[in-house]
Design a protein around this motif. Structure first.
Motif, PDB file in Angstrom:
ATOM      1  N   VAL A 151       0.835  -1.206   0.000  1.00 11.22           N
ATOM      2  CA  VAL A 151       0.000   0.000   0.000  1.00 11.22           C
ATOM      3  C   VAL A 151       0.869   1.254   0.000  1.00 11.22           C
ATOM      4  CG1 VAL A 151      -1.846   1.233   1.212  1.00 11.22           C
ATOM      5  CG2 VAL A 151      -1.791  -1.273   1.249  1.00 11.22           C
ATOM      6  N   VAL A 152       1.913   1.271   0.843  1.00 11.18           N
ATOM      7  CA  VAL A 152       2.797   2.436   0.954  1.00 11.18           C
ATOM      8  C   VAL A 152       3.492   2.703  -0.375  1.00 11.18           C
ATOM      9  CG1 VAL A 152       4.866   3.344   2.082  1.00 11.18           C
ATOM     10  CG2 VAL A 152       3.145   2.145   3.430  1.00 11.18           C
ATOM     11  N   PHE A 153       4.026   1.651  -1.007  1.00 11.42           N
ATOM     12  CA  PHE A 153       4.762   1.847  -2.261  1.00 11.42           C
ATOM     13  C   PHE A 153       3.822   2.215  -3.408  1.00 11.42           C
ATOM     14  CE2 PHE A 153       7.937  -1.393  -0.401  1.00 11.42           C
ATOM     15  CZ  PHE A 153       8.525  -0.388   0.345  1.00 11.42           C
ATOM     16  N   GLY A 154       2.600   1.656  -3.394  1.00 13.26           N
ATOM     17  CA  GLY A 154       1.635   2.046  -4.406  1.00 13.26           C
ATOM     18  C   GLY A 154       1.256   3.513  -4.279  1.00 13.26           C
ATOM     19  N   ALA A 155       1.042   3.965  -3.023  1.00 11.02           N
ATOM     20  CA  ALA A 155       0.722   5.372  -2.798  1.00 11.02           C
ATOM     21  C   ALA A 155       1.895   6.262  -3.169  1.00 11.02           C
ATOM     22  CB  ALA A 155       0.335   5.588  -1.337  1.00 11.02           C
ATOM     23  N   ALA A 156       3.133   5.815  -2.903  1.00 12.40           N
ATOM     24  CA  ALA A 156       4.323   6.604  -3.229  1.00 12.40           C
ATOM     25  C   ALA A 156       4.490   6.745  -4.736  1.00 12.40           C
ATOM     26  CB  ALA A 156       5.556   5.952  -2.611  1.00 12.40           C
ATOM     27  N   ALA A 157       4.186   5.687  -5.473  1.00 13.47           N
ATOM     28  CA  ALA A 157       4.272   5.779  -6.934  1.00 13.47           C
ATOM     29  C   ALA A 157       3.212   6.721  -7.483  1.00 13.47           C
ATOM     30  CB  ALA A 157       4.117   4.388  -7.558  1.00 13.47           C
ATOM     31  N   THR A 158       2.006   6.660  -6.917  1.00 10.19           N
ATOM     32  CA  THR A 158       0.930   7.557  -7.345  1.00 10.19           C
ATOM     33  C   THR A 158       1.278   9.018  -7.068  1.00 10.19           C
ATOM     34  OG1 THR A 158      -0.706   5.824  -6.921  1.00 10.19           O
ATOM     35  CG2 THR A 158      -1.519   8.088  -7.071  1.00 10.19           C
ATOM     36  N   ALA A 159       1.861   9.272  -5.888  1.00 13.74           N
ATOM     37  CA  ALA A 159       2.240  10.638  -5.520  1.00 13.74           C
ATOM     38  C   ALA A 159       3.567  11.064  -6.140  1.00 13.74           C
ATOM     39  CB  ALA A 159       2.321  10.749  -3.994  1.00 13.74           C
ATOM     40  N   ARG A 160       4.194  10.165  -6.912  1.00 14.23           N
ATOM     41  CA  ARG A 160       5.455  10.419  -7.604  1.00 14.23           C
ATOM     42  C   ARG A 160       6.604  10.747  -6.638  1.00 14.23           C
ATOM     43  NH1 ARG A 160       3.890  14.628 -12.177  1.00 14.23           N
ATOM     44  NH2 ARG A 160       2.307  15.233 -10.636  1.00 14.23           N
ATOM     45  N   VAL A 161       6.562  10.073  -5.475  1.00  8.52           N
ATOM     46  CA  VAL A 161       7.719  10.145  -4.582  1.00  8.52           C
ATOM     47  C   VAL A 161       8.877   9.396  -5.233  1.00  8.52           C
ATOM     48  CG1 VAL A 161       8.624   9.489  -2.322  1.00  8.52           C
ATOM     49  CG2 VAL A 161       6.291  10.356  -2.525  1.00  8.52           C
ATOM     50  N   PHE A 162       8.565   8.262  -5.877  1.00  6.06           N
ATOM     51  CA  PHE A 162       9.534   7.594  -6.742  1.00  6.06           C
ATOM     52  C   PHE A 162       8.772   6.979  -7.909  1.00  6.06           C
ATOM     53  CE2 PHE A 162       9.330   4.939  -2.773  1.00  6.06           C
ATOM     54  CZ  PHE A 162       8.355   4.042  -3.194  1.00  6.06           C
ATOM     55  N   SER A 163       9.493   6.497  -8.884  1.00  4.24           N
ATOM     56  CA  SER A 163       8.883   6.041 -10.126  1.00  4.24           C
ATOM     57  C   SER A 163       8.181   4.698  -9.948  1.00  4.24           C
ATOM     58  CB  SER A 163       9.949   5.899 -11.209  1.00  4.24           C
ATOM     59  OG  SER A 163      10.844   4.846 -10.881  1.00  4.24           O
ATOM     60  N   ALA A 164       7.356   4.351 -10.931  1.00  3.40           N
ATOM     61  CA  ALA A 164       6.657   3.069 -10.912  1.00  3.40           C
ATOM     62  C   ALA A 164       7.640   1.900 -10.988  1.00  3.40           C
ATOM     63  CB  ALA A 164       5.667   2.998 -12.073  1.00  3.40           C
ATOM     64  N   ASP A 165       8.761   2.082 -11.696  1.00  2.00           N
ATOM     65  CA  ASP A 165       9.773   1.013 -11.776  1.00  2.00           C
ATOM     66  C   ASP A 165      10.392   0.733 -10.413  1.00  2.00           C
ATOM     67  OD1 ASP A 165       9.321   0.741 -14.464  1.00  2.00           O
ATOM     68  OD2 ASP A 165      10.970   2.072 -15.056  1.00  2.00           O
ATOM     69  N   VAL A 166      10.688   1.821  -9.668  1.00  2.00           N
ATOM     70  CA  VAL A 166      11.247   1.648  -8.325  1.00  2.00           C
ATOM     71  C   VAL A 166      10.227   0.975  -7.417  1.00  2.00           C
ATOM     72  CG1 VAL A 166      12.078   2.867  -6.273  1.00  2.00           C
ATOM     73  CG2 VAL A 166      12.831   3.584  -8.551  1.00  2.00           C
ATOM     74  N   ALA A 167       8.955   1.378  -7.538  1.00  2.00           N
ATOM     75  CA  ALA A 167       7.901   0.750  -6.733  1.00  2.00           C
ATOM     76  C   ALA A 167       7.808  -0.741  -7.035  1.00  2.00           C
ATOM     77  CB  ALA A 167       6.562   1.429  -6.998  1.00  2.00           C
ATOM     78  N   ALA A 168       7.870  -1.119  -8.328  1.00  2.00           N
ATOM     79  CA  ALA A 168       7.816  -2.529  -8.714  1.00  2.00           C
ATOM     80  C   ALA A 168       9.006  -3.300  -8.148  1.00  2.00           C
ATOM     81  CB  ALA A 168       7.786  -2.651 -10.236  1.00  2.00           C
ATOM     82  N   LEU A 169      10.180  -2.651  -8.146  1.00  2.00           N
ATOM     83  CA  LEU A 169      11.379  -3.275  -7.602  1.00  2.00           C
ATOM     84  C   LEU A 169      11.213  -3.553  -6.109  1.00  2.00           C
ATOM     85  CD1 LEU A 169      14.250  -4.002  -8.728  1.00  2.00           C
ATOM     86  CD2 LEU A 169      15.027  -1.862  -7.709  1.00  2.00           C
ATOM     87  N   LEU A 170      10.706  -2.550  -5.381  1.00  2.00           N
ATOM     88  CA  LEU A 170      10.524  -2.708  -3.938  1.00  2.00           C
ATOM     89  C   LEU A 170       9.447  -3.738  -3.618  1.00  2.00           C
ATOM     90  CD1 LEU A 170      10.780   1.012  -2.763  1.00  2.00           C
ATOM     91  CD2 LEU A 170      12.475  -0.790  -2.475  1.00  2.00           C
ATOM     92  N   VAL A 171       8.387  -3.765  -4.409  1.00  2.00           N
ATOM     93  CA  VAL A 171       7.339  -4.769  -4.211  1.00  2.00           C
ATOM     94  C   VAL A 171       7.901  -6.174  -4.404  1.00  2.00           C
ATOM     95  CG1 VAL A 171       5.223  -5.724  -5.229  1.00  2.00           C
ATOM     96  CG2 VAL A 171       5.385  -3.272  -4.733  1.00  2.00           C
ATOM     97  N   LEU A 172       8.776  -6.339  -5.399  1.00  3.70           N
ATOM     98  CA  LEU A 172       9.399  -7.649  -5.623  1.00  3.70           C
ATOM     99  C   LEU A 172      10.294  -8.028  -4.447  1.00  3.70           C
ATOM    100  CD1 LEU A 172       9.943 -10.064  -7.438  1.00  3.70           C
ATOM    101  CD2 LEU A 172      11.748  -8.748  -8.561  1.00  3.70           C
ATOM    102  N   VAL A 173      11.019  -7.061  -3.894  1.00  2.00           N
ATOM    103  CA  VAL A 173      11.863  -7.326  -2.723  1.00  2.00           C
ATOM    104  C   VAL A 173      11.006  -7.808  -1.555  1.00  2.00           C
ATOM    105  CG1 VAL A 173      13.335  -6.256  -0.979  1.00  2.00           C
ATOM    106  CG2 VAL A 173      13.713  -5.763  -3.401  1.00  2.00           C
TER     107      VAL A 173
END
Length: 606
Positions: free
Chosen positions: A340-362
């Motif tokens: 949820v946190v990383f999805g919200a961060a990608a939406t708010a453009r705190v970091f990119s969708a690629d970075v969010a996908a990377l963190l979700v995989l981790v």
């Protein structure tokens, strides 16, 4: 559509039924079985299911139900009484892990906003995996389980401000749109409305539905309640599970708590299994294949940092030394709220969708790694701790005319303190090194050793002791101690603690005559106090308790010859119950006769 839904349901259930028993048989645990089942049927396995995102969103409802039921177990008063472990230990865990991860990210040149949100999200652990593992291993009531549960509660609460601050750090907030502040205000207002509605509306509605006597409608409303709150929280951009947790806390002191728990328990278990399957399906092996070195380094670095911080924390709180590694492994993975946190961060453009996908995989890989870490603990670390406990017993200094106490837990300690207060010399034996070190700090003479060993009993002076008190926790160990003493020290008087009636009979089989059932006297005293509270005089309440005790002891001895004959035992137990009913009936008749005589005397009648 219907056909596709049924086919998917068939696939999920079949995968779980096949994979989980195999994983359990191999000692891998149920959680890893679900994860492996998800990987097998997902896009990177047999491709039986490809709509992973839809399944993951639906299966998150299992976590929602889990948090709702956790909230039901926590009355506000109990939550307040646990404030020190929740906010102290939990705050230390989140702050310590987040600081370590954010520091490592900053050293690698990551922007401070991305480093902060990433570290906060990764500091959270999986409530579903940890609680399922604690329950599977019967660890919930241990110091390790209590500490882990407290930290998970703080993480669930801390996820609220974490998600709330994401819009404030996003691009929209930086451009001065004010949307971040509006979102935060909306969250606060909805939470306040939820608290007010929970206090004023939910209980009357539950009371009205319960009065219909229709259990299926009550269950339907319970599901409706959880789903409605989950969707409301999702609408304001919050975690569905956190809203459900708050609703559970608001209903924790309700008279309908246990009915809600029993109605929702089957749904929770089924949907949690589906959640683990969905997590297994969501592992994107394409990203892993494209950057295997980077992904594996991130997962290894993340787990190493988090486990290191958790071990350091375990040394500061009430986690036994032998379970500190287990505690760290239990909480080592990323959590559901990180998605949820990383999805919200990608939406708010705190970091990119690629970075969010990377963190979700981790996070997903860390969840898969947790059962493997626990398996490594069971195979390699746990045996070392058990071997450490098998050290030679301590040299024992005994006094003449002493009493030996075998087992110095909560039961043995009460006996020991009473005897010490009356100047009785004691020799105390216990086989838990950590318990011994703790008790020695209070000036007690406690010696390490297994009381089932003949050489230890000889060294403890069993040949000339006045009595042996058997107070060990395990029923099997208790009987083993008695057998050993009967064989080697037939003249030693044994006084034993009985955990239940079967244990009592097993001790009687071995010739032990002084036996105390650990809960009987306390329950009897409580019943006597209840009678006093209901208006019985002190003498009458005491007589009622004594009469019940005498009848109970008489019944136990009458049933003893038949306790291995199931049919005869049931027949005798029914006869004893009928006798007790007759006794109560006679008591009530006698009480009524006394009242009638008192009324006649007051009226001047003979």
């Amino acid at each position: 559509m219907t056909s596709s839904l049924l086919q998917n349901a068939l696939i999920y259930l079949a995968a779980a039924v096949v994979a989980v028993p195999i994983a359990k048989r191999l000692g891998l645990g149920a959680v890893l079985g679900y994860l492996l089942a998800g990987i097998a049927i997902g896009p990177w396995g047999l491709r039986l299911v490809v709509e992973v995102e839809d399944i993951l969103h639906f299966s998150e409802f299992g976590v929602v139900l889990l948090l709702f039921m956790i909230g039901l177990e926590l009355e506000p008063k109990r939550l307040w009484s646990m404030r020190r472990p929740i906010f102290g230990w939990g705050g230390a865990q989140v702050a310590g892990v987040a600081a370590a991860l954010a520091g490592a990210a900053l050293l690698l040149g990551v922007d401070w906003k991305a480093a902060l949100i990433g570290a906060l999200g990764l500091s959270l652990s999986s409530t579903a995996i940890t609680l399922a593992t604690l329950e599977e291993r019967n660890l919930k009531s241990t110091p390790t389980g209590t500490a882990a549960f407290s930290i998970l509660l703080f993480q669930d609460i801390a996820a609220i401000p974490m998600i709330a601050i994401v819009p404030l750090l996003g691009v929209a907030a930086a451009e001065g749109s004010g949307e971040g502040w509006v979102g935060a205000l909306r969250v606060a207002l909805v939470l306040l409305a939820l608290v007010i509605a929970g206090r004023t509306l939910l209980r009357p509605i539950l009371r009205a539905i319960a009065s219909t006597g229709m259990r299926d409608i009550f269950t339907s409303f319970a599901l409706l309640l959880v789903i409605a709150i989950a969707l409301l929280m999702q609408w304001i951009g919050m975690s569905m599970a956190l809203g459900a947790f708050m609703a559970g806390v608001l209903l924790a002191d309700s008279e309908y708590r246990h009915a809600l728990e029993s109605d929702l328990e089957p749904f929770k278990g089924l949907l949690l299994g589906l959640f683990f399957i969905a997590v297994g399906m969501s592992v994107d092996f394409g990203v892993l294949r494209a950057q295997p070195g980077l992904i594996l380094m991130l997962v290894a670095g993340f787990l190493a940092l988090k486990i290191g911080m958790l071990v350091a924390l375990a040394r500061l709180i009430a986690v036994p030394r032998s379970q500190q590694a287990l505690f760290a492994f239990l909480l080592s993975q990323g959590g559901e709220f990180a998605f949820v946190v990383f999805g919200a961060a990608a939406t708010a453009r705190v970091f990119s969708a690629d970075v969010a996908a990377l963190l979700v995989l981790v996070v997903a890989l860390s969840m898969v790694a947790t059962p493997l870490l626990l398996l490594m603990h069971d195979r390699f670390l746990a045996p070392r701790y058990r071997e450490a406990k098998k050290r030679p017993f301590d040299p024992i200094e005994t006094a003449q005319d002493h009493v030996i106490i075998a087992g110095f837990g909560r039961f043995g300690q009460i006996v020991g303190r009473l005897l010490r207060a009356n100047q009785v010399a004691l020799t105390v034996l216990d086989h838990d090194p950590e318990q011994i070190e703790l008790l020695r700090k209070f000036g007690l003479k406690v010696f390490y050793g297994d009381a089932t060993r003949v050489d230890l009993l000889h060294a403890a002076g069993a040949a000339h002791a006045r009595a042996l008190v058997v107070a060990v926790d395990s029923i099997e160990d208790s009987l083993a101690v008695v057998d050993c003493v009967r064989r080697n020290f037939p003249g030693l008087t044994i006084m034993a603690r009985a955990r239940n009636v079967t244990h009592l009979y097993d001790l009687m089989d071995r010739g032990v005559t002084v036996i105390e059932r650990e809960t009987f006297e306390a329950a009897l005293q409580l019943g006597q106090n209840v009678l006093r509270h209901l208006g019985y005089g002190a003498y009458r309440a005491r007589q009622a308790a004594h009469k019940f005790k005498a009848h109970n002891i008489q019944s136990l001895h009458a049933l003893y010859p038949y306790y291995k004959d199931q049919e005869q035992l049931i027949s005798m137990a029914r006869q004893a119950r009928d006798e007790l009913n007759d006794m109560f009936a006679r008591d009530l008749a006698a009480l009524q006769d006394e009242k009638n005589a008192a009324w006649r005397k007051a009226d001047g009648q003979p």
